[in-house]
Structures are given as C-alpha cells and as structure tokens.
Design a protein around this motif. Structure first.
Motif, mmCIF file in Angstrom:
data_model
loop_
_atom_site.group_PDB
_atom_site.id
_atom_site.type_symbol
_atom_site.label_atom_id
_atom_site.label_comp_id
_atom_site.label_asym_id
_atom_site.label_seq_id
_atom_site.Cartn_x
_atom_site.Cartn_y
_atom_site.Cartn_z
ATOM 1 N N LYS A 21 57.610 41.720 93.462
ATOM 2 C CA LYS A 21 57.479 43.223 92.298
ATOM 3 C C LYS A 21 58.579 43.806 92.539
ATOM 4 O O LYS A 21 59.139 43.903 90.752
ATOM 5 N N ALA A 22 60.088 43.866 92.736
ATOM 6 C CA ALA A 22 61.263 44.405 92.179
ATOM 7 C C ALA A 22 62.206 43.044 91.412
ATOM 8 O O ALA A 22 62.742 43.336 90.808
ATOM 9 N N GLY A 23 61.833 42.270 91.877
ATOM 10 C CA GLY A 23 62.688 40.610 91.158
ATOM 11 C C GLY A 23 61.901 40.463 89.730
ATOM 12 O O GLY A 23 62.762 40.750 88.499
ATOM 13 N N VAL A 24 61.095 40.918 90.009
ATOM 14 C CA VAL A 24 59.868 41.031 88.579
ATOM 15 C C VAL A 24 60.633 41.668 87.526
ATOM 16 O O VAL A 24 60.843 42.085 86.342
ATOM 17 N N ALA A 25 60.474 43.047 88.352
ATOM 18 C CA ALA A 25 60.984 44.383 87.483
ATOM 19 C C ALA A 25 62.707 44.513 87.077
ATOM 20 O O ALA A 25 63.220 44.467 85.879
ATOM 21 N N ARG A 26 63.165 43.879 87.533
ATOM 22 C CA ARG A 26 65.033 43.670 87.166
ATOM 23 C C ARG A 26 64.903 42.351 86.294
ATOM 24 O O ARG A 26 65.360 42.891 85.331
ATOM 25 N N ARG A 27 63.669 41.624 86.185
ATOM 26 C CA ARG A 27 63.682 40.578 84.895
ATOM 27 C C ARG A 27 64.033 41.182 83.859
ATOM 28 O O ARG A 27 63.919 40.549 83.018
ATOM 29 N N ARG A 28 62.642 42.228 83.929
ATOM 30 C CA ARG A 28 62.003 42.830 83.354
ATOM 31 C C ARG A 28 62.973 43.458 82.413
ATOM 32 O O ARG A 28 63.077 43.803 80.722
ATOM 33 N N ALA A 29 63.944 43.734 83.277
ATOM 34 C CA ALA A 29 64.583 44.781 82.333
ATOM 35 C C ALA A 29 65.663 44.631 81.603
ATOM 36 O O ALA A 29 66.399 45.029 80.937
ATOM 37 N N LYS A 30 66.025 43.049 82.889
ATOM 38 C CA LYS A 30 67.775 42.271 81.812
ATOM 39 C C LYS A 30 66.848 42.342 80.794
ATOM 40 O O LYS A 30 67.887 42.019 79.448
ATOM 41 N N GLU A 31 65.644 41.381 80.339
ATOM 42 C CA GLU A 31 64.928 41.672 79.350
ATOM 43 C C GLU A 31 64.865 42.017 78.469
ATOM 44 O O GLU A 31 64.531 41.826 76.953
ATOM 45 N N LYS A 32 64.704 43.632 78.590
ATOM 46 C CA LYS A 32 64.740 44.704 77.498
ATOM 47 C C LYS A 32 65.779 45.256 77.127
ATOM 48 O O LYS A 32 65.925 44.606 76.455
ATOM 49 N N ARG A 33 67.202 44.801 78.011
ATOM 50 C CA ARG A 33 68.148 44.999 78.068
ATOM 51 C C ARG A 33 68.946 43.920 76.740
ATOM 52 O O ARG A 33 69.519 44.496 75.707
ATOM 53 N N PHE A 34 68.510 42.168 76.908
ATOM 54 C CA PHE A 34 68.350 41.692 75.848
ATOM 55 C C PHE A 34 68.169 42.029 74.842
ATOM 56 O O PHE A 34 69.150 41.344 73.947
ATOM 57 N N ARG A 35 66.951 41.772 74.744
ATOM 58 C CA ARG A 35 66.592 42.735 73.551
ATOM 59 C C ARG A 35 66.983 43.850 73.160
ATOM 60 O O ARG A 35 67.619 43.520 71.539
ATOM 61 N N PHE A 36 66.904 44.624 73.726
ATOM 62 C CA PHE A 36 68.301 46.040 73.042
ATOM 63 C C PHE A 36 69.485 45.475 72.055
ATOM 64 O O PHE A 36 69.607 46.083 71.016
ATOM 65 N N TYR A 37 70.479 44.863 73.050
ATOM 66 C CA TYR A 37 71.128 44.062 72.608
ATOM 67 C C TYR A 37 71.583 43.357 71.411
ATOM 68 O O TYR A 37 72.255 43.533 70.199
ATOM 69 N N GLY A 38 70.290 42.742 71.172
ATOM 70 C CA GLY A 38 70.135 41.693 70.390
ATOM 71 C C GLY A 38 69.748 42.353 68.773
ATOM 72 O O GLY A 38 70.488 42.554 67.463
ATOM 73 N N ILE A 39 68.983 43.384 68.683
ATOM 74 C CA ILE A 39 68.334 44.267 67.743
ATOM 75 C C ILE A 39 69.374 44.958 67.815
ATOM 76 O O ILE A 39 69.460 45.371 65.910
ATOM 77 N N ALA A 40 70.254 45.271 68.616
ATOM 78 C CA ALA A 40 71.548 46.313 68.178
ATOM 79 C C ALA A 40 72.310 45.649 67.430
ATOM 80 O O ALA A 40 72.704 46.410 66.451
ATOM 81 N N SER A 41 73.091 44.396 68.106
ATOM 82 C CA SER A 41 73.469 43.287 67.409
ATOM 83 C C SER A 41 73.440 43.201 65.149
ATOM 84 O O SER A 41 73.800 43.676 64.588
ATOM 85 N N ILE A 42 71.733 43.125 65.418
ATOM 86 C CA ILE A 42 71.455 42.639 64.689
ATOM 87 C C ILE A 42 71.615 43.924 62.893
ATOM 88 O O ILE A 42 72.103 44.121 62.139
ATOM 89 N N SER A 43 70.768 44.883 63.609
ATOM 90 C CA SER A 43 71.286 46.294 62.826
ATOM 91 C C SER A 43 72.201 46.629 62.393
ATOM 92 O O SER A 43 72.854 47.105 61.056
ATOM 93 N N MET A 44 73.661 46.801 63.533
ATOM 94 C CA MET A 44 75.143 46.553 63.139
ATOM 95 C C MET A 44 75.588 45.844 62.272
ATOM 96 O O MET A 44 76.105 46.383 61.231
ATOM 97 N N SER A 45 74.717 44.710 62.362
ATOM 98 C CA SER A 45 75.647 43.533 61.008
ATOM 99 C C SER A 45 74.954 44.087 59.791
ATOM 100 O O SER A 45 75.684 43.674 59.097
#
Length: 433
Positions: free
Chosen positions: A17-41
């Motif tokens: 459960k903790a591993g799944v939570a970490r993977r989901r958190a990484k996925e959310k951060r990755f999505r956030f970084y992608g959206i932030a990069s696109i928005s900044m561009s």
C-alpha cells in the motif's frame, strides 16, 4: 503460528500500500511538472506574441496630411513650352508641397520651417509627381492632395511618441505638437492603410520602407531551393531505400545525412561563401546563391522524410507489382512513389518553411545588403524577409521598430500557412494500411 502469518501478511500489505501510494504521488508530481512546463511555455508564447503584435500592428497604418497644392506652371517652375514627362520629372514638386504646408501652418524663421517640413515625407513629392505625370490635366489647377506624413508626425499620430514625455526625451517638440493639434482641429489629418509597407522595397525613411522587395527575394530564393532540393532529395531517398545495396558505404551515407540535419545553418552559409561565391564566382547577394545554400540545408530534411514515406508503403504493394511482371523501376515509379508522394510533399513543405525562416546562411553570402529596388529575377541583387527584419531591428527609430514587428507578423503568418498546408495535406492524402 497463525497470528504470526497474519502479522506478516498485514506488514506486506502495508508495504504494498505504501509503495502504491509513493508511485501515485510520483505520478501526480510528474503530471504537475508536465502541466507546469506546458503552461509556462504557453505563457512565454503569449507574452512574446503580445509584444510583437502590440509593437507591430501600427505598421499596417500610416498618416496623411491634406494640403491645397498649387500646380500652376509658375509654382512648378515650368516654362511656357510643351509639357512632357521629362519636364515634369524636373519640376519643383517639393517646393509646391512646402508652400502648401506653410499656408496651412504659418511659421516664421528658418528653424521653424525646417521643423515644419518634417511633417511631410520625402516620398510625398515623388508620389505627387507620379500623379501629375499620369494625369497632366492637373497642371494649372489647385488640388486637394493627401500627402504622406513624415515618420515623427506619423509616430506621434499613432501614439508611439507620447506628448507626456519630456520635450528633451522626444523628437517631436512642443511647437510641433501645437501645429499638429491645429491640423487635427481643421480635419487635415487622417489615418489610412499603409500600402507602402506591402508594395515598397527597403528605404532609409521608415514611412516609405516596405517588405515587397524582401518578399520577392524570398520567393526567388525558395523557388531555386524547391527546384533543386525536391527532385534531388526524392531521387536520393528512392535510391537509398529501394536500390542501394546494404553495405558500409550506404551506412556511412545515411549517418552523414542524419548528421547534416543537425548541423548549424551558419555552417552552410560558410560553405556557400567559400564555394559558390569565392570559387564559382556567382553574383553576391543574389537569390540563386541563397537558393543553393538553402538547398544544401533542406536536403537532409527532405531525404529523411521521403525515406520514411517510402518505408510506410506496405511490402505487399511491391510484391504485387513484381508478381504481375513489372520491373523494379516500374514498381517504384508506378506504385511505390505515388503512394509515398503525400509524405514526401509534407516533408518538402516543412523543409521550405524552415528555409523561409533562415537568416544566418543568407547573412554569410551577402544578402544583408541595403536593396531598394525589387529584384526582377534570381540573378538580381536582393534580400530576404528574415534578413530584412534583421536589418530593421538594428535601427533605433520608432518607425523601424514597428516595421520590424510588422514584418515578423507577416513572416509568422507565412510560416503558419505553410505548416497548416503540410498538416492538411498529410490528413487528406495519407493512407491507412
């Protein structure tokens, strides 16, 4: 024993459960970084386009001043003889325009007269001359003529020079502002579409400078580029993909083609300077040389895209053509090439769009010269639209600042149109196998 097994299972479940939570958190951060990069561009793009449009839209308008111009023989300095084109070419049109301007705004003193004369563009006298040459019946009359305004008057009317700026910090002085206000109150000032921007070549006067000469130069340059790069690129792609044996020589050629696609464009300019100008002794600053240089630069793009289009044709098409007795050449020309042509044309259009926006290689072969006349062919001296933008960007005058942004808008429109054509062509002509 059972309690121990249950405890171990619960521990394992918590770890999973903790591993799944970490993977989901990484996925959310990755999505956030992608959206932030696109928005900044996207934000940077909006800021850039807003700056260009806000500085350049005024280039599509210009200012004119209405004057009552005396076109009598005496005013023009014509004798009593026959009036022909040669006599009108030597007539004093500048004198009658300045006289008409002083009648509208009476001033005294040489300094004030010089300041007032800047209200009219240097090109106004030539425009009036051409108008009289086209209609000689105007001689002897007093006509209402809308004269093209000078750059400072034009920029003040557009709001690019502010009256709130201290007088020491602007070229349009307080007495000129008062004269301007008098003309506005009398309805003698109007803003019209700036046709000179689209019909004239380059000029030392910002209000007379246009992009037509550079546009024609770009047209001839791209015409030479297309005439050379398309057949050579397609032929090279067909040979490498269908006929060339698979050995070290062809592998070396393919590697070099891929490497050439990443070579900086200025290197091709240096090559053109060394080969086409110094060795071949071709005319400097001519579209034919620019076309040759851009051909070398766009060939890798066309070859790579053409090879990809040929690879996309199913082997079954080749097998069917060979099975009914066609030779390999007939199979390629009659079956493979027509099916691959949409992809080839798409790659060619993208390569032409890239060539249209290039500046560095053209600077190296001398297309940075100040060219007033519109070129009549690929061998005439010319400049290109990106180079024209570069030349205007070096000039600090307000008029050239807006001309620079206006020319960038036109160039971006051409590039967007060519890329849109490539996308539409790919969508309409592509085949799904």
């Amino acid at each position: 024993m059972t309690d121990r097994l249950l405890k171990m299972a619960e521990t394992k479940r918590q770890r999973v459960k903790a591993g799944v939570a970490r993977r989901r958190a990484k996925e959310k951060r990755f999505r956030f970084y992608g959206i932030a990069s696109i928005s900044m561009s996207f934000a940077f793009l909006i800021v850039l386009m807003t700056t260009i449009v806000s500085d350049g839209y005024t280039a599509f308008a210009t200012t004119e001043i209405e004057l009552k111009v005396d076109l009598s023989r005496e005013a023009l300095g014509l004798d009593s003889g026959e009036i022909d084109k040669k006599a009108l070419m030597q007539a004093s049109f500048r004198k009658v325009l300045r006289k008409a301007l002083i009648e509208e705004v009476p001033v005294e003193g040489r300094k004030q007269k010089r300041q007032l004369y800047t209200f009219i563009s240097n090109g106004a006298e030539y425009d009036l001359r051409d108008k009289v040459i086209a209609d000689p019946s105007l001689i002897g009359k007093t006509i209402s003529y809308w004269a093209l305004a000078g750059d400072n008057f034009n920029q003040f009317n557009k709001g690019n020079i502010k009256a709130s700026t201290p007088e020491d910090g602007r070229q349009f002085k307080n007495n000129q502002v008062e004269w301007y206000n008098e003309l506005v109150k009398e309805g003698k000032v109007r803003t019209v579409f700036n046709k000179n921007f689209f019909t004239n070549g380059d000029s030392r006067d910002a209000e007379l400078a246009g992009i037509w000469g550079a546009t024609v130069g770009s047209f001839y340059t791209l015409l030479v580029t297309l005439a050379l790069s398309f057949p050579i690129g397609v032929s090279a792609a067909i040979y490498l993909e269908e006929f060339a044996p698979r050995n070290r020589v062809t592998e070396l050629i393919e590697i070099n083609i891929n490497n050439l696609a990443a070579v900086p464009s200025i290197v091709f300019g240096l090559l053109g300077l060394a080969v086409f100008l110094n060795v071949a002794d071709l005319p400097r600053s001519a579209p034919v040389v620019g076309g040759l240089v851009l051909t070398l630069m766009t060939l890798p793009t066309i070859i790579i895209s053409s090879r990809a289009a040929i690879k996309a044709v199913p082997p079954s098409v080749r097998d069917a053509a060979l099975g009914v007795g066609a030779s390999k050449m007939q199979m390629v020309l009659h079956h493979v090439l027509p099916l691959a042509m949409p992809g080839m044309l798409t790659g060619t259009i993208i390569g032409m769009a890239q060539a249209l926006g290039e500046t560095a290689p053209l600077l190296m072969i001398g297309m940075v010269a100040f060219i007033v006349d519109v070129p009549g062919g690929p061998l005439d001296a010319a400049t290109a639209l990106p180079v024209q933008i570069y030349l205007w960007a070096e000039n600090p005058e307000k008029g050239f600042v807006e001309n620079t942004s206006g020319a960038i808008m036109v160039l971006l429109a051409f590039l967007a149109f060519m890329n849109a054509c490539a996308v539409i062509m790919r969508k309409r002509l592509e085949r799904r196998w």
